[in-house]
Write an enzyme that holds these catalytic residues in place. Structure first.
Site, PDB file in Angstrom:
ATOM      1  CB  ALA A 247      -0.909  -0.032   1.216  1.00  0.00           C
ATOM      2  CE  LYS A 248      -1.475   6.027  -3.073  1.00  0.00           C
ATOM      3  NZ  LYS A 248      -0.911   5.040  -4.010  1.00  0.00           N
ATOM      4  CB  SER A 249       3.872   1.445   3.420  1.00  0.00           C
ATOM      5  OG  SER A 249       4.379   0.501   2.504  1.00  0.00           O
ATOM      6  CB  SER A 252       3.905   1.056  -2.357  1.00  0.00           C
ATOM      7  OG  SER A 252       3.360   2.083  -1.577  1.00  0.00           O
TER       8      SER A 252
END
Ligand code: GLU
Length: 316
Positions: A247-249, A252
């Site tokens: 995810a948007k971590s 990524s």
């Protein structure tokens, strides 16, 4: 009489091609965003497999889906690959320049009587169930706003993936007749990828396991177009430490060119290469030859997904 069933229904490891055929591999990113750790994992696997076979390594930008394209992403993907030390052979192919080739393949399929026009909208179709065959016999005229589907017949497509093992799928029972040209005009991904892999002489496709379930459709198209079936190796999909999709971590986020060596060592470890601590801080030019030498597809974890280890400091 010797049965030919195995070769008729199974994509053989070398696609039935002569053994002397030189190895050609590829990395085919869609410019829908920047490369992240998961894409680096796939790219590195494809690259190492090509280089360890002393083969050619091609890069293809899959920019067929214009609305989903992120402006500038294609250029940034190539710049990142370069910064990470990837070297590809020949010019980068772009799907956006190949509509004539896809149209020719669609003509061939039409001449073979395998396609039909379909005017069903998404809301008319049953969610995840196979296409119910609504337009199969209607003989609608193909034109703007109408999709083209290829007929599939009952029966399993079986192939042996070099990482994931035997995979079988009954196309009629899963998706049914599937789209090869979208309502809004462009060729569907499955058609484009099959036409391009054949045009580029790709002998082995190394990519993420998210595409394993789409492979039988591609094999169906190869057979319908009388194109060779390459070997397939679907690498596990990297996930967050808790198993969720990247995810948007930080995982990524766009790869940091300034930290290329450390990130390469990270994916080498996840590809089963077990890099020694002595390589820490080594330049990428030194890391690749080490990895090519040690590479074997057999070391890659044989699972559909692989969770990234938690960061010992942040726990994320
Ligand atoms: N373009 C696809 C992607 O970025 C990969 C297609 C393929 O490797 O066949 O997910």
């Amino acid at each position: 009489m010797k049965s030919s069933t195995a070769t008729a229904t199974t994509a053989t490891a070398d696609g039935g091609r002569p053994r002397t055929l030189p190895y050609v591999g590829r990395f085919a990113p869609s410019p829908t965003g920047d490369l992240h750790l998961g894409s680096l994992y796939t790219a590195a696997g494809a690259y190492l497999e090509s280089r360890s076979h002393r083969g050619r390594f091609l890069v293809r930008i899959e920019d067929l889906d214009r609305p989903r394209e992120v402006p500038g992403a294609a250029g940034r993907i190539l710049a990142t690959l370069e910064a990470f030390g990837f070297e590809w052979d020949g010019a980068v192919m772009r799907q956006s320049a190949r509509s004539d080739q896809y149209a020719a393949a669609l003509r061939t399929l039409t001449e073979r009587g395998l396609l039909f026009a379909c005017s069903c909208s998404r809301s008319q179709l049953p969610g995840s169930a196979p296409y119910p065959g609504t337009c199969r016999t209607l003989r609608l005229a193909s034109g703007p706003g109408v999709a083209l589907r290829i007929r599939v017949e009952p029966g399993e497509i079986v192939f042996t993936d070099r990482v994931q093992g035997e995979f079988r799928q009954n196309l009629a029972a899963t998706g049914g007749d599937f789209i090869v040209r979208r309502r809004d005009g462009p060729a569907a991904y499955a058609l484009a990828v099959v036409v391009d892999d054949a045009a580029q002489g790709v002998t082995e496709v190394v990519r993420g396991a998210d595409l394993l379930p789409s492979t039988p459709q591609q094999i169906h198209l190869q057979r319908a177009l009388a194109l060779p079936t390459p070997a397939y190796a679907h690498l596990p999909l990297l996930t967050e430490p808790d198993g969720a999709k990247l995810a948007k971590s930080r995982h990524s986020r766009r790869l940091d060119d300034a930290d290329a060596g450390a990130q390469l060592l990270r994916v080498f470890a996840l590809l089963g290469l077990d890099p020694p601590l002595s390589l820490t801080g080594a330049p990428v030019a030194e890391l690749w030859p080490w990895a090519v030498d040690r590479w074997s597809l057999r070391r890659v974890p044989r699972c559909p997904s692989l969770a990234l280890p938690r960061d010992p400091v942040t726990g994320s």
